[in-house]
Design an enzyme around this catalytic site. Structure first.
Site, mmCIF file in Angstrom:
data_model
loop_
_atom_site.group_PDB
_atom_site.id
_atom_site.type_symbol
_atom_site.label_atom_id
_atom_site.label_comp_id
_atom_site.label_asym_id
_atom_site.label_seq_id
_atom_site.Cartn_x
_atom_site.Cartn_y
_atom_site.Cartn_z
ATOM 1 N N ARG A 83 0.853 -1.186 0.000
ATOM 2 C CA ARG A 83 0.000 0.000 0.000
ATOM 3 C C ARG A 83 0.892 1.240 0.000
ATOM 4 O O ARG A 83 1.707 1.417 0.899
ATOM 5 C CB ARG A 83 -0.902 -0.009 1.236
ATOM 6 N N HIS A 127 -2.816 10.848 0.997
ATOM 7 C CA HIS A 127 -2.247 10.635 2.334
ATOM 8 C C HIS A 127 -1.594 11.957 2.764
ATOM 9 O O HIS A 127 -0.390 12.031 2.970
ATOM 10 C CB HIS A 127 -1.264 9.464 2.325
ATOM 11 N N GLU A 172 -7.129 8.343 6.642
ATOM 12 C CA GLU A 172 -7.348 8.977 7.936
ATOM 13 C C GLU A 172 -7.826 10.428 7.848
ATOM 14 O O GLU A 172 -7.124 11.353 8.279
ATOM 15 C CB GLU A 172 -6.073 8.919 8.782
ATOM 16 N N ASN A 294 -6.995 1.571 10.149
ATOM 17 C CA ASN A 294 -5.682 1.816 10.747
ATOM 18 C C ASN A 294 -5.859 1.780 12.252
ATOM 19 O O ASN A 294 -6.636 2.558 12.810
ATOM 20 C CB ASN A 294 -5.137 3.195 10.343
ATOM 21 N N TYR A 296 -3.818 1.662 16.007
ATOM 22 C CA TYR A 296 -2.572 1.754 16.770
ATOM 23 C C TYR A 296 -2.784 1.521 18.255
ATOM 24 O O TYR A 296 -2.043 0.790 18.896
ATOM 25 C CB TYR A 296 -1.892 3.107 16.523
ATOM 26 N N GLU A 360 -3.168 -0.283 8.189
ATOM 27 C CA GLU A 360 -1.972 0.066 8.982
ATOM 28 C C GLU A 360 -2.101 -0.499 10.382
ATOM 29 O O GLU A 360 -3.141 -0.361 11.026
ATOM 30 C CB GLU A 360 -1.803 1.590 9.157
HETATM 31 C C1 GBH Z 1 -0.928 6.916 10.900
HETATM 32 O O1 GBH Z 1 -1.462 7.899 11.703
HETATM 33 C C2 GBH Z 1 -0.575 7.525 9.577
HETATM 34 O O2 GBH Z 1 -1.471 7.104 8.558
HETATM 35 C C3 GBH Z 1 0.842 7.277 9.151
HETATM 36 O O3 GBH Z 1 1.169 8.123 8.104
HETATM 37 C C4 GBH Z 1 1.743 7.434 10.347
HETATM 38 O O4 GBH Z 1 3.092 7.396 10.014
HETATM 39 C C5 GBH Z 1 1.422 6.325 11.304
HETATM 40 O O5 GBH Z 1 0.068 6.281 11.607
HETATM 41 C C6 GBH Z 1 2.198 6.379 12.609
HETATM 42 O O6 GBH Z 1 1.877 7.523 13.329
HETATM 43 O O7 GBH Z 1 -2.061 11.221 19.630
HETATM 44 O O8 GBH Z 1 -1.793 10.317 21.854
HETATM 45 O O9 GBH Z 1 -4.007 10.984 21.092
HETATM 46 C C7 GBH Z 1 -1.886 7.492 12.977
HETATM 47 C C8 GBH Z 1 -2.338 8.687 13.731
HETATM 48 C C9 GBH Z 1 -2.267 7.609 15.873
HETATM 49 C C10 GBH Z 1 -3.400 9.694 15.504
HETATM 50 C C11 GBH Z 1 -2.884 7.525 17.241
HETATM 51 C C12 GBH Z 1 -4.035 9.579 16.833
HETATM 52 C C13 GBH Z 1 -3.872 8.718 19.022
HETATM 53 C C14 GBH Z 1 -2.904 8.787 20.139
HETATM 54 N N1 GBH Z 1 -3.021 8.417 14.964
HETATM 55 N N2 GBH Z 1 -3.216 8.822 17.734
HETATM 56 S S1 GBH Z 1 -2.683 10.443 20.711
#
Ligand code: GBH
Length: 454
Positions: A83, A127, A172, A294, A296, A360
């Protein structure tokens, strides 16, 4: 075989797709080459104080020149899909009007190189690197940007449509709107909650208009990628509030053709929503083939008197964001694999009928290259836990089709610059040397077996 399968072994469904993900501005570099125009991230990263260390994407991983090597690395790792995103300012340097064929040439070469190695391309059209010329006319707060985005989508499909089957419109939109226009943490760095809600709608409208263009042109699979987070906490209203702003404000329009009433109501102090016109939600909610997820980290909230609003969640006064004792990544994000199971199960329950793909998931850790090796056992444990969590969701009925790890290689981590390393492959930014980390070699085995043998 069944007999030799060990207790902790898991196998994914036949045809499950494994791969990695990247994004144009984070890896390409070559920002003024072959007719590329400026994007909002060029402007933002060159503005003092916006990105840690004053880093920019000017060179990044130099992928624009090294894409052949990078595809060879993917092939060595046995990857099935890749991707990547297309930089709109390479295709239309001014965001509208004249097309720059050299920009299209680059992505055509990349796609052909992928096919030459048996790797399926999955294209993200946006993106975050909006042409600066469009931002100068209001960016995503302006309806015009949605219309230009659809034209751009048609242009890209016109060149790559015969060799790319899977398209996602936006990556996103939560980040583009709430981080970019609300909190000012991302480009374009505006800090106006009202503008953030206008951006939400015009991003979604752009998705809808682009989807219509892609459909008309015969695109095989069309979807969108959302960053979704399971929200939990001891107060149902606080949970609903943040779930609305993080998840439902995107999921409901795309998958139910409506904005959630509670979110609309709460946001009235920032916007009168007059940018929503008749017919918009029919466009936005046109069927998609695939929802990109995505994931995390989960979010936990609790009521706390006097708590000021979290700037990324307009109107969140009185709600505190708390973290437990879980392990954290180098980003400070809690590691909670079970929340991925919860999220996927919730999506298949609340929004049934749309196949899911993890576009992701991954983590930054403090990797060190020692004697040509990166022993990133924490990333292996992270991925192992999350793959198992995804498998558990499939067993519980979630229609999950694939898993793309963020990221193929270390890259420009937006406001964090190059200090945060998410890659399976280590990048030495001085030499541009690539070294697969231990996690990459471990992942190769997962892909080969279509599962984990413990
Ligand atoms: C993704 O964003 C992106 O698509 C990618 O480009 C990027 O490199 C990757 O993830 C890693 O960051 O900020 O403490 O409230 C993810 C973005 C991650 C934003 C989790 C909100 C919540 C935690 N998100 N975040 S906090």
């Amino acid at each position: 075989s069944e007999e030799t399968a060990g207790k902790g072994d898991i196998t994914f469904p036949k045809g499950f797709v494994w791969g990695t993900a990247t994004a144009s501005y984070q890896i390409e570099g070559a920002v003024s080459e072959d007719g590329r125009g400026p994007s909002i991230w060029d402007t933002f990263s060159r503005t003092p104080g916006k990105v840690v260390g004053g880093h920019t994407g000017d060179v990044a991983c130099d992928h624009y020149h090294r894409y052949r090597d990078d595809v060879a690395v993917m092939a060595d790792l046995g990857m099935q899909a890749y991707r990547f995103s297309i930089a709109w300012p390479r295709i239309q340097p001014d965001g509208s009007g004249p097309v720059n064929p050299r920009g299209l040439d680059f992505y055509e070469r990349l796609v052909d190189e992928l096919h030459g190695h048996g790797i399926t391309p999955i294209v993200t059209l946006y993106h975050w690197d909006l042409p600066q010329a469009l931002e100068d006319r209001g960016g995503w707060t302006s309806r015009e940007t949605a219309e230009r985005f659809a034209e751009y989508a048609a242009i890209v499909h016109g060149r790559l449509g015969d060799r790319v089957e899977t398209w996602t419109t936006l990556n996103e939109p939560w980040c583009s709107s709430f981080l970019g226009y609300g909190a000012g943490i991302h480009a374009p760095g505006r800090t106006e909650p009202g503008a953030a809600f206008a951006a939400v709608h015009h991003l979604l409208l752009g998705h809808g208009l682009a989807t219509a263009e892609l459909r008309a042109a015969g695109a095989k699979q069309v979807g969108i990628t959302l960053n979704l987070a399971p929200i939990s906490g001891n107060d149902p209203l606080a949970v609903a509030h943040i779930d609305g702003l993080q998840n439902r404000i995107f999921l409901d329009p795309v998958l139910r053709k409506e904005y959630p009433a509670d979110v609309v109501e709460r946001a009235r102090r920032f916007t009168d929503w007059s940018f929503v016109r008749d017919g918009d939600l029919d466009l936005i909610g046109a069927p998609i083939d695939l929802l990109g997820v995505n994931y995390y980290s989960p979010t936990t909230v609790e009521l706390r008197a006097g708590q000021p609003a979290n700037p990324v969640h307009p109107g969140s006064e009185g709600i505190a964001f708390v973290q437990g004792e879980e392990e954290r990544t180098a980003m400070g994000w809690s590691v909670v694999p079970s929340a991925l199971t919860d999220l996927l199960v919730r999506l298949s329950r609340d929004y049934p009928g749309t196949p899911l793909i993890i576009t992701e998931n991954g983590a930054a850790f403090d990797d060190v290259l020692v004697d040509g090796r990166v022993a990133d056992e924490r990333r292996i444990a992270f991925l192992d836990g999350h793959f198992r969590a995804a498998h558990a969701a499939i067993e519980a009925g979630a229609d999950l089709r694939g898993y793309l790890v963020w990221s193929l290689m270390d890259n420009f981590e937006w406001a964090e610059g190059y200090g945060k390393r998410f890659g399976l492959v280590h990048v030495d930014y001085a030499s541009q040397n690539r070294v697969p980390k231990d996690s990459a070699l471990w992942y190769r085995e997962v892909v080969r077996r279509n599962g984990i043998q413990s």
